[in-house]
Design an enzyme around this catalytic site. Structure first.
Site, mmCIF file in Angstrom:
data_model
loop_
_atom_site.group_PDB
_atom_site.id
_atom_site.type_symbol
_atom_site.label_atom_id
_atom_site.label_comp_id
_atom_site.label_asym_id
_atom_site.label_seq_id
_atom_site.Cartn_x
_atom_site.Cartn_y
_atom_site.Cartn_z
ATOM 1 N N ALA A 163 0.809 3.529 7.443
ATOM 2 C CA ALA A 163 1.015 4.846 7.774
ATOM 3 C C ALA A 163 -0.421 5.624 8.086
ATOM 4 O O ALA A 163 -0.642 6.813 8.523
ATOM 5 C CB ALA A 163 1.793 5.744 6.603
ATOM 6 N N ASN B 144 0.817 -1.155 0.115
ATOM 7 C CA ASN B 144 0.000 -0.006 0.134
ATOM 8 C C ASN B 144 0.714 1.098 -0.105
ATOM 9 O O ASN B 144 0.937 1.908 -0.786
ATOM 10 C CB ASN B 144 -0.756 0.036 1.306
ATOM 11 C CG ASN B 144 -2.159 1.061 1.035
ATOM 12 O OD1 ASN B 144 -2.022 1.892 0.294
ATOM 13 N ND2 ASN B 144 -2.826 0.988 1.919
ATOM 14 N N ASP B 145 1.429 1.554 1.149
ATOM 15 C CA ASP B 145 2.110 3.122 1.195
ATOM 16 C C ASP B 145 3.454 3.074 0.295
ATOM 17 O O ASP B 145 3.779 4.092 -0.126
ATOM 18 C CB ASP B 145 2.685 3.034 2.607
ATOM 19 C CG ASP B 145 1.725 3.280 3.570
ATOM 20 O OD1 ASP B 145 0.474 3.597 3.380
ATOM 21 O OD2 ASP B 145 1.722 2.917 4.825
ATOM 22 N N VAL B 146 3.979 1.717 -0.026
ATOM 23 C CA VAL B 146 5.079 1.797 -0.923
ATOM 24 C C VAL B 146 4.840 2.173 -2.448
ATOM 25 O O VAL B 146 5.693 1.951 -3.298
ATOM 26 C CB VAL B 146 5.989 0.665 -0.904
ATOM 27 C CG1 VAL B 146 6.627 0.550 0.609
ATOM 28 C CG2 VAL B 146 5.144 -0.768 -1.345
ATOM 29 N N VAL B 147 3.585 2.018 -2.672
ATOM 30 C CA VAL B 147 3.152 2.257 -4.155
ATOM 31 C C VAL B 147 2.125 3.447 -4.227
ATOM 32 O O VAL B 147 1.514 3.807 -5.094
ATOM 33 C CB VAL B 147 2.338 1.115 -4.898
ATOM 34 C CG1 VAL B 147 3.314 0.003 -5.004
ATOM 35 C CG2 VAL B 147 1.174 0.729 -3.969
#
Lengths: 458, 90
Positions: A425, A384-387
């Site tokens: 996050a 999620n956050d890494v994309v």
């Protein structure tokens, strides 16, 4: 007369260095590990025969117990549990170093010099702190303790007080080395407490940094013990481990765009940070596996983006099946691995290797990002956050500046998620509402298994 | 051996460490960690020496230190090997 013992330590150190050097490629890595273990054997044997007056019975009992416990863990541990295992092993390493330094201090036959006492204080301090800190990290990763940051009012103040007490006690031990032992015991107790209070406020998502840091500490504790015993073997090996841990800590911090100080004192993940993206309504296109199969059928180049959600769903083997089917259909399949995709450095790679996914298909951030421009379909699985493209442009986003995988540059993005819940996050991901994104909701394993069937039926 | 000598060894070893470890690819970072974990089990050398310390205290501290360090060595090298065995090319 040649000092064979120290000569053996030099040999052991050379073998450790050669061993780590061979870790520079997966082809030679296994052999490198074997070489390093031979180095260890040489160091142990050299020490055992260095003096005829050894307490061989105690040593044998200790080694047998240790070997059984170590082998048991090594054979039984699940690959998803590697972070816990490394965490607890760091603790044992630190603990061993602290004990050795303590034994040296309590040795009635010796009266330590100021330099000697200083190195003992350092070894005991770092070793004990690593020991208790690692157990807290282990507890958090294993779920014995809440993975959420545990914070209370005046926490930083308390840590500062403990640190000041430690410095004071350390100085007392160093300069009054011959008086009573209460300062020395106090040093151990407060170092143990500091290890706990430093780690409990750190959240589960930040554990990769913590484990790397504790890894470094365990090495530095061994090096400090080397100073205590004036032993080159310990100093060299400890320094190698210390350097390794520091480099990995740095890589992890960069992967999250956070400073080390921010990770240790920031307590991120406690409350959802307010973000501009939060209020916005995102309209997502929900789709089915059949449709996903058709999109994939028209593609030439496919990039899989695995997140930790994939490992939680135990879907690594299902991914491989889908990838192999796609390759049978003549498509290129690559994997994009973000530095913080797993729960420790390189964790995702091990999880995929376990599922027999060839390592030459696994690409890191730097290598894979240019590939998305020419990619037909990116499949995001439990990441999620890494994309989240907000990291590139939204200065108010808590992940702003974090290096991300540019999946949105692919022609089509297929995102699999269990629900629309935000990631670690705590922020919404604008990617999900993009024109070229389709969402396929559901458990990663079930989704991939159905997708595999749908691909075969095309 | 004096202070300056071992300090020299320490600093040079840190540089060597940084040099060789930056060459380890991200794919192998987990085995690197568990492998370096095993290497930090070198504390076993100190632990063996510690058992020589006179008195009950030395024996007990030494024994526990030997156990801890052996767990590190044996467990660390074995689990690293188990992981590296899984890395295969196409």
């Amino acid at each position: 007369m040649i000092d064979y013992t120290n000569l053996s330590y030099v040999l052991a150190a050379i073998l450790f260095i050669v061993g780590i050097k061979r870790l520079s490629s997966p082809k030679t890595a296994r052999n490198g590990n074997a070489i390093a273990s031979v180095g260890m054997l040489i160091a142990i044997v050299a020490t055992l025969v260095s003096d005829g007056n050894m307490d061989y019975q105690t040593i044998a009992i200790g080694m047998i117990i240790g070997a059984i416990i170590g082998a048991f863990f090594a054979i039984k541990v699940e690959m998803t549990q590697m972070p816990q295992m490394v965490a607890i092993f760091n603790g044992f390493g630190g603990g061993a170093s602290a004990l050795v330094a303590a034994a040296e201090y309590l040795n009635p036959a010796k009266n330590p010099s100021t330099f000697n006492a200083a190195t003992i204080v350092l070894a005991v301090l770092v070793g004990t702190l690593t020991f208790t800190g690692s157990f807290i990290a282990f507890g958090k990763l294993q779920g014995f303790i809440s993975g959420k940051p545990i914070v209370f009012k005046g926490q930083k103040f308390l840590n500062a007080i403990i640190a000041i007490i430690l410095v004071g006690m350390g100085i007392l031990v160093i300069f009054q080395a011959s008086t009573g032992l209460e300062n020395f015991y106090g040093l151990i107790i407060f170092a143990a407490i500091l290890g706990i209070t430093l780690i409990i406020p750190i959240g589960g998502a930040d554990m990769p940094v913590v484990i790397s840091l504790l890894n470094s500490y365990s090495g530095l504790a061994a090096a400090a013990t080397g100073f205590v015993l004036m032993n080159n073997g310990l100093i060299i090996s400890g320094s190698l481990v210390g350097a390794s841990g520091l480099i990995l800590t740095n890589i992890m911090c960069k992967g999250m765009n956070r400073s080390l100080a921010n990770v240790i004192f920031g307590a991120v993940g406690l409350e959802a940070p307010s973000s501009s993206g939060k209020g916005k309504q995102i309209n997502v296109k929900s789709s089915t596996t059949e449709e996903a199969a058709m999109i994939l059928d028209a593609a030439d180049k496919v990039i899989v983006v695995p997140g930790y959600g994939l490992a939680v769903a135990q879907a690594q083997h299902a991914v491989r099946e889908v990838a192999e089917q796609l390759e049978l259909m003549g498509k290129t399949v690559l994997y994009a691995i973000h530095p913080v995709a797993g729960r420790m450095p390189g964790h995702m790679n091990v999880l995929l290797a376990e599922a027999n996914i060839p390592y030459d298909h696994l690409k890191d951030l730097k290598d894979i990002n240019p590939e998305f421009e020419t990619c037909d379909v990116a499949i995001v699985l439990g990441a999620n956050d890494v994309v989240n493209p907000a990291a590139r442009h939204d200065t108010s986003s808590p992940i702003y500046g974090m290096p991300i995988l540019d999946v949105d540059k692919s022609r089509t993005v297929i995102v699999n998620k269990r629900t629309m819940n935000p990631g670690f996050a705590g922020i919404q991901n604008e990617l999900f509402g993009f024109e070229n994104t389709v969402m396929v909701f559901g458990d990663a394993k079930e989704m991939l298994t159905t997708l595999y069937k749908d691909l075969k039926e095309l | 051996m004096d202070m300056i000598n071992i300090l020299t060894v320490f600093i040079l070893a840190i540089f060597v460490g940084i040099e060789i470890i930056t060459k380890v690819p991200p794919t192998l970072h987990t085995p690197l960690m568990s492998g370096s974990n095993a290497i930090s089990g070198i504390a076993i050398v100190g632990a063996i020496i510690a058992t020589k310390v006179d008195g009950q205290m030395g024996t007990w501290l030494g024994l526990i230190a030997v156990i801890f360090a052996t767990i590190n060595c044996v467990g660390g090298f074995m689990v690293t090997d188990r992981m590296l065995k899984m890395f295969k090319r196409k």
